[in-house]
Design a protein around this motif. Structure first.
Motif, short mmCIF file in Angstrom:
data_model
loop_
_atom_site.label_atom_id
_atom_site.label_comp_id
_atom_site.label_asym_id
_atom_site.label_seq_id
_atom_site.Cartn_x
_atom_site.Cartn_y
_atom_site.Cartn_z
N GLN A 33 -5.34 2.67 0.82
CA GLN A 33 -3.91 2.46 0.99
C GLN A 33 -3.55 1.87 2.35
OE1 GLN A 33 -2.06 2.64 -1.64
NE2 GLN A 33 -3.78 3.47 -2.81
N GLU A 64 -4.19 -3.85 -0.03
CA GLU A 64 -2.90 -3.89 -0.72
C GLU A 64 -3.16 -4.13 -2.21
OE1 GLU A 64 -0.17 -6.10 2.68
OE2 GLU A 64 -1.45 -7.32 1.36
N ARG A 98 -0.51 11.40 -7.36
CA ARG A 98 -0.73 11.39 -5.91
C ARG A 98 -0.75 12.83 -5.38
NH1 ARG A 98 3.16 7.33 -6.87
NH2 ARG A 98 2.53 5.23 -6.19
N GLY A 134 0.86 -1.17 0.00
CA GLY A 134 0.00 0.00 0.00
C GLY A 134 0.89 1.22 0.00
N ASP A 135 0.38 2.35 -0.51
CA ASP A 135 1.18 3.58 -0.53
C ASP A 135 1.09 4.21 0.86
OD1 ASP A 135 1.48 2.88 -3.13
OD2 ASP A 135 0.59 4.68 -3.98
N ARG A 136 1.89 3.69 1.79
CA ARG A 136 1.79 4.07 3.20
C ARG A 136 2.99 4.87 3.68
NH1 ARG A 136 0.46 -1.67 3.68
NH2 ARG A 136 -1.80 -1.90 3.40
N GLY A 147 -0.31 8.68 3.74
CA GLY A 147 -1.16 7.55 3.43
C GLY A 147 -1.21 6.50 4.52
#
Length: 209
Positions: free
Chosen positions: A181, A185, A204, A128-130, A134
C-alpha cells in the motif's frame, strides 16, 4: 437494483462455498511488497453477486475536484468492526483470511468495504490504501471479487516500472501485503469493452483505509 450478469461457465452452482487457501500463489513485487492470488476461491460467486446487488444499501458519493463536484464512478458500502455483514459467507471469508494470515499479519481483518462497478464506465483511479496505518506500516488488504471480471492494475508508486494486470471476478481472491500500500498503487480502469457488473469486497485490519 437492476443488473445483468453473464454467469461464469465454470461456476454453475448456487451453493456458496469457500475453497482452501493453500492454493494461494505469491508474487514478490520488490521493496517488501507482494500479492497473493487465488482464482475461484468462492464457488457460487454469481449467486452471491445477485444477492449483494439487490440487498446491500448502496450509496452514491460525490467529491470535489478543483472547482467542480463530480460523482464517484462506482457505488459504495462500508461495514465497520462489529457490523453485521450482508451475507454469512463474507463472515466466513473474513474469518478464514484472519486465520490464514494470523502469523504474518498479527491481527485479524475487521472491516469490509464494498464497491459496485456497474459497467465499464465505473472505475477507481490509481491509489494506495494509505489513510491510517497503511501510510507508515506494512499491512494487508484482501479483495474478493464477484460478478464479471474487471482488470486490477498494479504499478510502483508514482508510476514508472512495469504494470501488472490481474483480471478478477467470479469468486477470485487477491491479497496485497507487506509494503504494497505504500510502495505500489492499484486501480480499476474504465474500459470501452462490453463488460458486466462486478462487486469487490475489501477486507482490512483496523485503522487501514
Amino acid at each position: 437494483m437492476a443488473t445483468h450478469l453473464q454467469g461464469s461457465l465454470f461456476d454453475q452452482t448456487d451453493e456458496l462455498r469457500l475453497g482452501p487457501l493453500d492454493g494461494l500463489r505469491r508474487t514478490e513485487l520488490g521493496a517488501g511488497a507482494w500479492i497473493d492470488v487465488l482464482p475461484g476461491w468462492l464457488s457460487g460467486a454469481d449467486a452471491l453477486f445477485e444477492q449483494l446487488a439487490a440487498d446491500v444499501p448502496w450509496r452514491a458519493e460525490h467529491r470535489k475536484m478543483y472547482d467542480n463536484v463530480v460523482a464517484v464512478p462506482r457505488l459504495l458500502a462500508f461495514y465497520g468492526a462489529g457490523d453485521r455483514l450482508p451475507h454469512p459467507v463474507l463472515d466466513e471469508a473474513r474469518a478464514a483470511l484472519s486465520r490464514h494470515y494470523a502469523e504474518e499479519l498479527g491481527e485479524p481483518f475487521t472491516t469490509a468495504g464494498l464497491c459496485f462497478y456497474r459497467d465499464g464506465r465505473d472505475s477507481v483511479a490509481w491509489h494506495g490504501d494509505r489513510i491510517g496505518r497503511g501510510a507508515r506500516e506494512d499491512t494487508m488488504v484482501a479483495i474478493l471479487s464477484v460478478g464479471a471480471p474487471r482488470d486490477l492494475l498494479l504499478r510502483p508508486a508514482g508510476g514508472g516500472g512495469g504494470t501488472l494486470r490481474r483480471p478478477l471476478g467470479h469468486g477470485d481472491l487477491i491479497v496485497m501485503g507487506g509494503s504494497c500500500q505504500r510502495t505500489w498503487e492499484h486501480c480499476v480502469p474504465k474500459t470501452s469493452r462490453a463488460t458486466g457488473p462486478r462487486i469487490s469486497i475489501q477486507f482490512r485490519p483496523h485503522g487501514v483505509h
